[in-house]
Design a protein around this motif. Structure first.
Motif, short mmCIF file in Angstrom:
data_model
loop_
_atom_site.label_atom_id
_atom_site.label_comp_id
_atom_site.label_asym_id
_atom_site.label_seq_id
_atom_site.Cartn_x
_atom_site.Cartn_y
_atom_site.Cartn_z
N VAL A 153 12.06 -48.94 -55.19
CA VAL A 153 11.87 -49.47 -53.84
C VAL A 153 13.06 -49.07 -52.96
O VAL A 153 12.88 -48.64 -51.82
CB VAL A 153 11.70 -51.01 -53.86
CG1 VAL A 153 11.71 -51.59 -52.45
CG2 VAL A 153 10.42 -51.38 -54.58
N GLN A 154 14.27 -49.19 -53.49
CA GLN A 154 15.45 -48.80 -52.74
C GLN A 154 15.41 -47.32 -52.39
O GLN A 154 15.77 -46.93 -51.27
CB GLN A 154 16.72 -49.12 -53.52
CG GLN A 154 17.02 -50.59 -53.58
CD GLN A 154 18.29 -50.89 -54.36
OE1 GLN A 154 18.99 -50.00 -54.82
NE2 GLN A 154 18.59 -52.16 -54.51
N SER A 155 14.98 -46.50 -53.32
CA SER A 155 14.86 -45.07 -53.06
C SER A 155 13.86 -44.79 -51.95
O SER A 155 14.11 -43.96 -51.07
CB SER A 155 14.46 -44.35 -54.35
OG SER A 155 14.30 -42.98 -54.12
N ALA A 156 12.75 -45.50 -51.97
CA ALA A 156 11.73 -45.33 -50.92
C ALA A 156 12.28 -45.79 -49.57
O ALA A 156 12.08 -45.12 -48.55
CB ALA A 156 10.47 -46.11 -51.28
N LYS A 157 12.99 -46.93 -49.55
CA LYS A 157 13.60 -47.41 -48.31
C LYS A 157 14.59 -46.39 -47.77
O LYS A 157 14.62 -46.13 -46.56
CB LYS A 157 14.32 -48.74 -48.54
CG LYS A 157 13.43 -49.93 -48.69
CD LYS A 157 14.28 -51.18 -48.91
CE LYS A 157 13.46 -52.40 -49.18
NZ LYS A 157 14.31 -53.59 -49.44
N LEU A 158 15.39 -45.84 -48.66
CA LEU A 158 16.38 -44.84 -48.27
C LEU A 158 15.71 -43.62 -47.66
O LEU A 158 16.13 -43.12 -46.61
CB LEU A 158 17.23 -44.44 -49.48
CG LEU A 158 18.47 -43.62 -49.23
CD1 LEU A 158 19.45 -44.34 -48.32
CD2 LEU A 158 19.15 -43.30 -50.56
N TYR A 159 14.65 -43.16 -48.27
CA TYR A 159 13.91 -42.00 -47.77
C TYR A 159 13.36 -42.27 -46.37
O TYR A 159 13.50 -41.45 -45.45
CB TYR A 159 12.77 -41.66 -48.74
CG TYR A 159 11.91 -40.52 -48.28
CD1 TYR A 159 12.31 -39.20 -48.48
CD2 TYR A 159 10.70 -40.76 -47.63
CE1 TYR A 159 11.52 -38.15 -48.04
CE2 TYR A 159 9.91 -39.72 -47.19
CZ TYR A 159 10.32 -38.41 -47.41
OH TYR A 159 9.55 -37.37 -46.96
N ILE A 160 12.77 -43.44 -46.19
CA ILE A 160 12.18 -43.81 -44.89
C ILE A 160 13.26 -43.92 -43.82
O ILE A 160 13.11 -43.42 -42.70
CB ILE A 160 11.38 -45.13 -45.02
CG1 ILE A 160 10.13 -44.89 -45.86
CG2 ILE A 160 11.03 -45.69 -43.65
CD1 ILE A 160 9.44 -46.16 -46.33
N LEU A 161 14.38 -44.56 -44.16
CA LEU A 161 15.45 -44.72 -43.19
C LEU A 161 16.10 -43.39 -42.82
O LEU A 161 16.44 -43.18 -41.65
CB LEU A 161 16.51 -45.69 -43.72
CG LEU A 161 16.07 -47.15 -43.78
CD1 LEU A 161 17.05 -47.98 -44.58
CD2 LEU A 161 15.92 -47.71 -42.36
N LYS A 162 16.26 -42.51 -43.80
CA LYS A 162 16.81 -41.18 -43.49
C LYS A 162 15.88 -40.43 -42.54
O LYS A 162 16.33 -39.75 -41.62
CB LYS A 162 17.02 -40.36 -44.77
CG LYS A 162 18.24 -40.75 -45.55
CD LYS A 162 18.37 -39.85 -46.76
CE LYS A 162 19.60 -40.12 -47.55
NZ LYS A 162 19.73 -39.22 -48.70
N ASP A 163 14.58 -40.56 -42.76
CA ASP A 163 13.61 -39.93 -41.88
C ASP A 163 13.69 -40.52 -40.47
O ASP A 163 13.65 -39.79 -39.48
CB ASP A 163 12.20 -40.08 -42.45
CG ASP A 163 11.17 -39.34 -41.62
OD1 ASP A 163 11.35 -38.12 -41.40
OD2 ASP A 163 10.21 -39.98 -41.16
N LYS A 164 13.83 -41.84 -40.39
CA LYS A 164 13.97 -42.48 -39.08
C LYS A 164 15.22 -42.00 -38.36
O LYS A 164 15.19 -41.79 -37.14
CB LYS A 164 14.05 -44.01 -39.24
CG LYS A 164 12.73 -44.69 -39.46
CD LYS A 164 12.94 -46.20 -39.48
CE LYS A 164 11.63 -46.93 -39.64
NZ LYS A 164 11.81 -48.39 -39.61
N LEU A 165 16.30 -41.82 -39.12
CA LEU A 165 17.55 -41.36 -38.50
C LEU A 165 17.43 -39.93 -37.99
O LEU A 165 17.84 -39.63 -36.87
CB LEU A 165 18.71 -41.49 -39.49
CG LEU A 165 20.09 -41.11 -38.94
CD1 LEU A 165 20.49 -42.04 -37.80
CD2 LEU A 165 21.13 -41.16 -40.05
N THR A 166 16.87 -39.04 -38.81
CA THR A 166 16.79 -37.64 -38.39
C THR A 166 15.79 -37.43 -37.26
O THR A 166 15.95 -36.51 -36.46
CB THR A 166 16.44 -36.71 -39.57
OG1 THR A 166 15.21 -37.15 -40.15
CG2 THR A 166 17.54 -36.70 -40.61
N VAL A 182 21.02 -50.32 -36.09
CA VAL A 182 20.25 -51.05 -37.12
C VAL A 182 19.86 -50.10 -38.25
O VAL A 182 20.01 -50.43 -39.43
CB VAL A 182 19.01 -51.73 -36.49
CG1 VAL A 182 18.06 -52.23 -37.57
CG2 VAL A 182 19.42 -52.87 -35.58
N ILE A 183 19.40 -48.91 -37.90
CA ILE A 183 19.04 -47.92 -38.92
C ILE A 183 20.26 -47.54 -39.74
O ILE A 183 20.21 -47.50 -40.97
CB ILE A 183 18.39 -46.67 -38.28
CG1 ILE A 183 17.05 -47.03 -37.65
CG2 ILE A 183 18.22 -45.55 -39.30
CD1 ILE A 183 16.46 -45.94 -36.76
#
Length: 182
Positions: A81-94, A113-114
């Motif tokens: 779950v943490q890995s998925a959250k990290l992936y989503i947040l990195k995508d939001k940032l980029t 926040v991101i």
């Protein structure tokens, strides 16, 4: 035997983090008694820090290490779950962009926040990367200011300092032009 507060806190955390084993419950050793006491202290600390709804999720557990693990899984998620959250947040940032109806401070807050969520998951993000992302999202009217800030060096500025520079420019623009853009 005299113990220092730091060592007691360390022992409590050790019991919480790595658990303990009592080989013979009918014949407790000094270490067994100390571990049980540290477990009780850790449980009391956790109980005092949570509300009744959270307590309902952990009240069936006797060991601080089990409580801590359940709370971690509940609120931080498993490694997957943490890995998925990290992936989503990195995508939001980029892919981060300023929204059409968004003010600069609101956009900056949304970016923060991101970034804070990424940092909470252990991601290392430099201030100059945050500042750069923020500057690239600004409307075209900030083109010259963006260039000046970048030329001056982002490594020396915090993201909040960059925001202040942008807001100073915006205030000046509004006062001189009499136009409110955000």
């Amino acid at each position: 035997m005299k113990m220092y507060l730091g060592s007691i806190n360390d022992q409590v955390w050790d019991v919480n983090e790595s658990d303990y084993v009592i080989l013979d419950p009918t014949n407790l050793t000094y270490q067994d008694k100390a571990n049980k006491q540290c477990n009780t202290m850790a449980l009391n600390t956790i109980y005092n820090a949570i509300d009744s709804k959270v307590f309902e999720q952990i009240k069936d557990l006797d060991r601080a290490s089990e409580v801590w693990k359940r709370l971690e899984e509940t609120y931080e998620g498993t490694a997957v779950v943490q890995s998925a959250k990290l992936y989503i947040l990195k995508d939001k940032l980029t892919s981060f962009k300023m929204k059409d109806d968004e003010s600069i401070p609101k956009m900056f807050h949304r970016l923060q926040v991101i970034v804070n969520d990424l940092k909470a998951l252990g991601e290392n993000i430099n201030n100059d990367d945050i500042s750069h992302q923020f500057l690239m999202c600004l409307p075209p009217r900030f083109k010259i200011l963006r260039m000046l800030i970048i030329r001056g060096g982002l490594k020396e500025l915090t993201p909040n300092q960059v925001l202040c520079d942008v807001m100073a420019q915006e205030t000046y623009h509004v006062e001189m032009e009499g136009v409110d853009r955000d």
